[in-house]
Design an enzyme around this catalytic site. Sequence first.
Site, mmCIF file in Angstrom:
data_model
loop_
_atom_site.group_PDB
_atom_site.id
_atom_site.type_symbol
_atom_site.label_atom_id
_atom_site.label_comp_id
_atom_site.label_asym_id
_atom_site.label_seq_id
_atom_site.Cartn_x
_atom_site.Cartn_y
_atom_site.Cartn_z
ATOM 1 N N GLY A 133 -21.458 21.658 13.901
ATOM 2 C CA GLY A 133 -22.721 22.027 14.550
ATOM 3 C C GLY A 133 -22.560 23.263 15.412
ATOM 4 O O GLY A 133 -21.482 23.873 15.456
ATOM 5 N N PHE A 134 -23.616 23.603 16.099
ATOM 6 C CA PHE A 134 -23.612 24.811 16.905
ATOM 7 C C PHE A 134 -22.566 24.729 18.035
ATOM 8 O O PHE A 134 -21.582 25.489 18.031
ATOM 9 C CB PHE A 134 -25.036 25.047 17.442
ATOM 10 C CG PHE A 134 -25.113 25.977 18.604
ATOM 11 C CD1 PHE A 134 -24.517 27.229 18.564
ATOM 12 C CD2 PHE A 134 -25.786 25.595 19.759
ATOM 13 C CE1 PHE A 134 -24.592 28.085 19.654
ATOM 14 C CE2 PHE A 134 -25.869 26.447 20.839
ATOM 15 C CZ PHE A 134 -25.269 27.689 20.790
ATOM 16 N N ILE A 135 -22.696 23.791 18.933
ATOM 17 C CA ILE A 135 -21.703 23.694 20.018
ATOM 18 C C ILE A 135 -20.382 23.152 19.475
ATOM 19 O O ILE A 135 -19.307 23.638 19.812
ATOM 20 C CB ILE A 135 -22.218 22.815 21.189
ATOM 21 C CG1 ILE A 135 -23.550 23.345 21.733
ATOM 22 C CG2 ILE A 135 -21.160 22.765 22.312
ATOM 23 C CD1 ILE A 135 -24.141 22.544 22.890
ATOM 24 N N ASN A 186 -22.348 15.441 9.173
ATOM 25 C CA ASN A 186 -23.160 15.168 7.973
ATOM 26 C C ASN A 186 -23.844 16.434 7.463
ATOM 27 O O ASN A 186 -24.656 16.385 6.547
ATOM 28 C CB ASN A 186 -24.184 14.057 8.237
ATOM 29 C CG ASN A 186 -25.261 14.498 9.207
ATOM 30 O OD1 ASN A 186 -25.191 15.587 9.770
ATOM 31 N ND2 ASN A 186 -26.254 13.660 9.396
ATOM 32 N N GLY A 232 -25.890 20.780 11.433
ATOM 33 C CA GLY A 232 -24.671 21.593 11.362
ATOM 34 C C GLY A 232 -24.582 22.253 9.991
ATOM 35 O O GLY A 232 -25.395 21.968 9.110
ATOM 36 N N ALA A 289 -21.826 14.323 24.519
ATOM 37 C CA ALA A 289 -22.777 15.408 24.754
ATOM 38 C C ALA A 289 -24.158 14.802 24.962
ATOM 39 O O ALA A 289 -24.737 14.221 24.057
ATOM 40 C CB ALA A 289 -22.794 16.341 23.548
ATOM 41 N N TYR A 310 -36.258 11.662 21.891
ATOM 42 C CA TYR A 310 -34.906 12.236 21.985
ATOM 43 C C TYR A 310 -34.328 11.942 23.369
ATOM 44 O O TYR A 310 -33.186 11.495 23.511
ATOM 45 C CB TYR A 310 -34.988 13.745 21.725
ATOM 46 C CG TYR A 310 -33.677 14.483 21.836
ATOM 47 C CD1 TYR A 310 -32.587 14.124 21.045
ATOM 48 C CD2 TYR A 310 -33.531 15.548 22.718
ATOM 49 C CE1 TYR A 310 -31.380 14.807 21.144
ATOM 50 C CE2 TYR A 310 -32.331 16.237 22.821
ATOM 51 C CZ TYR A 310 -31.259 15.860 22.034
ATOM 52 O OH TYR A 310 -30.070 16.538 22.137
ATOM 53 N N LYS A 357 -31.063 9.493 24.035
ATOM 54 C CA LYS A 357 -29.869 10.020 24.712
ATOM 55 C C LYS A 357 -29.656 9.305 26.055
ATOM 56 O O LYS A 357 -28.520 9.079 26.472
ATOM 57 C CB LYS A 357 -29.988 11.534 24.930
ATOM 58 C CG LYS A 357 -29.990 12.359 23.660
ATOM 59 C CD LYS A 357 -28.762 12.146 22.781
ATOM 60 C CE LYS A 357 -27.570 12.961 23.196
ATOM 61 N NZ LYS A 357 -26.459 12.837 22.197
#
Length: 316
Positions: free
Chosen positions: A10-12, A32, A36, A115, A147, A151
């Site tokens: 993924g990005f981070i 998956n 990403g 995260a 979301y 989280k």
Amino acid sequence: MRAFITGGAGFIGSHLTDALIARGDSVTILDNLSTGSKKNITHLEGKISIHEGDIRDKDLVDKLVAESDIVFHMAAALGVKNIMEHTIESIDRNFTGSEVVLNAATKHDKRLLIASTSEIYGKNPNQPLHEESDRVVGAPQKIRWTYSDAKALEEAVAHTLHKTHGLKVTTVRFFNTVGPRQTGQYGMVVPRFVQAALKNEDITIYDDGSQSRVFCHVEDAVRAVLTLMDSDSTIGDYFNVGGVGEVTIKQLAEKVIYQTHSNSGIKFIPYSDAYPAGFEDMQRRVPDVSKIKKAVGWSPTHTLDSIIDSVAKSFA
Ligand code: UDP
């Protein structure tokens, strides 16, 4: 050290993978390849162990956690647009998937970093947001907040497992992290504005652009993650990770146009044209990062100018 990263493509996650490889750790990732992308890690092929799979696959996660020394749980279904369009799948991946990782780390007694996100504070108007700020979210039918809810539950489970089973977990709440490899596809404003500016296309602002954010460069965010993970004093604790310099979305658009020498114009559209029903924005989001600074001496180094330059360079 053997590091296991969920969402490592993924990005981070992919920037974190780069940083761990650079310091000599061995890295295994599970991704998956939904938000990403293989592209983010092709340069690492042969240097890392890549598993394409789902974090809800209990047996696989159990095995990969057991074989590691440290675990970074970076996998998530994210991006406001993505959450609005794939709500149930996102809740399941973010909550059920996280529970699988948390349980495996507890069972095998592994050091874990999860995260989380500034979304958990919702639309709390009392800014800046510090770690004990209240969560203020809209009705469950305002789908954006699912979301935040998923989280927040993940954080609560992590906290409880720490208290009851000694899980060695540190929680990181990222605030508007941006940088190379972030795609505008899931709604993130900086890559969307920069890509439009580079093509001299209109930049689209939702509503009147008076809403504000503070952006953090992914390099700063990754440095925060590594510093927190390296310190046992952060176990059982939770930290904001964000940048400095509040900017309205209109100012951001103007800055992007200026810095990329673009001829783009700015177009304003209502939220109802941008998102499905059930969207609700927050007017301001400003992180208070004094806790992480005091705990491990971290502060962000990138300015908004350098963030925009870095993103523009990555698309050029
Ligand atoms: N936004 C915008 N145009 C876009 C994408 C986003 O005006 O093309 C606005 C969005 O409504 C929000 C802000 O920019 O007020 C930041 O959006 P993003 O999705 O990047 O992050 P978040 O809302 O999670 O802070």
